[in-house]
Design an enzyme around this catalytic site. Structure first.
Site, mmCIF file in Angstrom:
data_model
loop_
_atom_site.group_PDB
_atom_site.id
_atom_site.type_symbol
_atom_site.label_atom_id
_atom_site.label_comp_id
_atom_site.label_asym_id
_atom_site.label_seq_id
_atom_site.Cartn_x
_atom_site.Cartn_y
_atom_site.Cartn_z
ATOM 1 N N ASP A 8 -81.265 -50.135 23.991
ATOM 2 C CA ASP A 8 -81.213 -48.805 23.365
ATOM 3 C C ASP A 8 -82.559 -48.068 23.388
ATOM 4 O O ASP A 8 -83.537 -48.525 22.789
ATOM 5 C CB ASP A 8 -80.772 -48.924 21.898
ATOM 6 C CG ASP A 8 -79.527 -49.784 21.714
ATOM 7 O OD1 ASP A 8 -79.286 -50.688 22.524
ATOM 8 O OD2 ASP A 8 -78.805 -49.561 20.715
ATOM 9 N N HIS A 68 -73.404 -44.654 18.087
ATOM 10 C CA HIS A 68 -74.038 -43.338 17.917
ATOM 11 C C HIS A 68 -73.662 -42.347 19.021
ATOM 12 O O HIS A 68 -74.306 -41.301 19.150
ATOM 13 C CB HIS A 68 -75.561 -43.492 17.859
ATOM 14 C CG HIS A 68 -76.056 -44.129 16.599
ATOM 15 N ND1 HIS A 68 -76.057 -43.477 15.386
ATOM 16 C CD2 HIS A 68 -76.542 -45.368 16.360
ATOM 17 C CE1 HIS A 68 -76.538 -44.288 14.452
ATOM 18 N NE2 HIS A 68 -76.829 -45.452 15.014
ATOM 19 N N HIS A 153 -71.797 -53.571 22.938
ATOM 20 C CA HIS A 153 -72.542 -52.961 21.843
ATOM 21 C C HIS A 153 -71.977 -53.495 20.541
ATOM 22 O O HIS A 153 -70.907 -53.062 20.090
ATOM 23 C CB HIS A 153 -72.416 -51.432 21.935
ATOM 24 C CG HIS A 153 -73.427 -50.727 21.104
ATOM 25 N ND1 HIS A 153 -74.732 -50.570 21.510
ATOM 26 C CD2 HIS A 153 -73.349 -50.168 19.871
ATOM 27 C CE1 HIS A 153 -75.404 -49.916 20.573
ATOM 28 N NE2 HIS A 153 -74.592 -49.674 19.560
HETATM 29 FE FE LIG Z 1 -78.876 -48.573 18.935
HETATM 30 FE FE LIG Z 2 -75.696 -49.035 17.866
#
Ligand SMILES: [Fe+2]
Ligand SMILES: [Fe+2]
Length: 277
Positions: A8, A68, A153
């Site tokens: 990320d 997100h 994820h």
């Molecule tokens: Fe993240």
């Molecule tokens: Fe995340």
């Protein structure tokens, strides 16, 4: 084939680390395909079209997302016209964008990239195992893809491990994202799938998961509304996993952790490069 997956990107520190280092690494390491999770690239929350474009220009072939995905609402619109940006495949039917994509690697090979989200300790989506079966049936390794990269994820290590062993032999790489902390379990599973429970993040590690420490600590001490969490602005570290695959089988011959930057102990595939970052 040489693959690089980076965890990320968190805010400007992460974006700068990618822009500063990735173009050079692509050349020096002769990378065929680079995938980066970009779910926190825009101020820690989501991704904008401009940031997605700049990440692809820096050398990413595919950008993946996570919980997100939609923090920047524009992502729900531009994801439809950006085939190199994918969101978890197990969002409900009708969600904008796609959960998998096939890209042509630098060596001309076809690389399937799939993104799924776990269900433990997260906002539960549809069954990620079924989503993986569906995507891999549509584009199986060796038949329709020369390499398969899966970004899981997820919060729970058990769920990531279960998915990795479930896919062992069907993917070149299964790698976790979301926790922003790299794990030291980089390896090749028995049937040939490279694995690391979490890739870590690209961002400033002198922080709490890439965000400034003070407000995060305050939230643990006091249960009152405070200010926004802002990304930490110190020097960013690149963090992820490098994989070499066998051209015939598409499975992993070797896997190495990658950490290049200011805060963590640095490591990189020395078989590819004596010099590092
Ligand atoms: Fe993240
Ligand atoms: Fe995340």
């Amino acid at each position: 084939m040489r693959l690089l997956f980076l965890g990320d990107i968190v805010g400007r520190a992460g974006r700068l680390a990618v822009q500063d280092r990735l173009p050079g690494l692509r050349e020096r390491w002769k990378l065929d395909c680079v995938v980066i999770n970009g779910e926190n690239a825009a101020g820690g929350f989501g991704i904008t079209e401009a940031i997605c474009d700049e990440t692809l220009a820096a050398g990413a072939d595919v950008v993946t997302l996570g919980n997100h995905s939609w923090d920047q609402r524009e992502a729900m619109v531009f994801i439809e016209r950006q085939p190199r940006l994918i969101r978890p495949a197990n969002y409900p039917p009708g969600t904008p964008g796609r959960g998998a994509t096939v890209v042509e690697a630098r060596n001309g090979a076809r690389v399937l990239v799939v993104n799924v989200m776990g269900r433990l300790f997260m906002d539960a989506l549809d069954d990620p195992f079924a989503a993986l079966d569906r995507e891999l049936a549509a584009c199986p390794l060796r038949e329709a893809a020369d390499a398969v990269i899966v970004d899981v994820h997820a919060e729970a290590t058990s769920e990531k491990l279960a998915m990795a062993y479930y896919l062992d032999g069907r993917a070149s790489l299964v790698v976790g994202t979301h926790t922003h902390v790299p794990t030291s379990d980089t390896r090749v599973l028995p049937a040939g799938t490279a694995y690391q429970s979490d890739a870590g993040m690209c961002g400033d590690y002198d922080s709490i998961l890439g965000m400034q420490k003070e407000e995060s600590i305050r939230r643990f001490l006091q249960k009152t509304p405070g200010s926004r969490l802002e990304p930490a602005l110190g020097e960013g570290t690149l963090s992820g996993i490098a994989v070499e695959t066998d051209d015939r089988t598409g499975l992993a011959k070797g896997a190495w952790p990658v950490r290049l930057g200011a805060t963590l102990a640095e490591t990189w595939p020395t078989a590819w490069d004596q010099q590092g970052g």
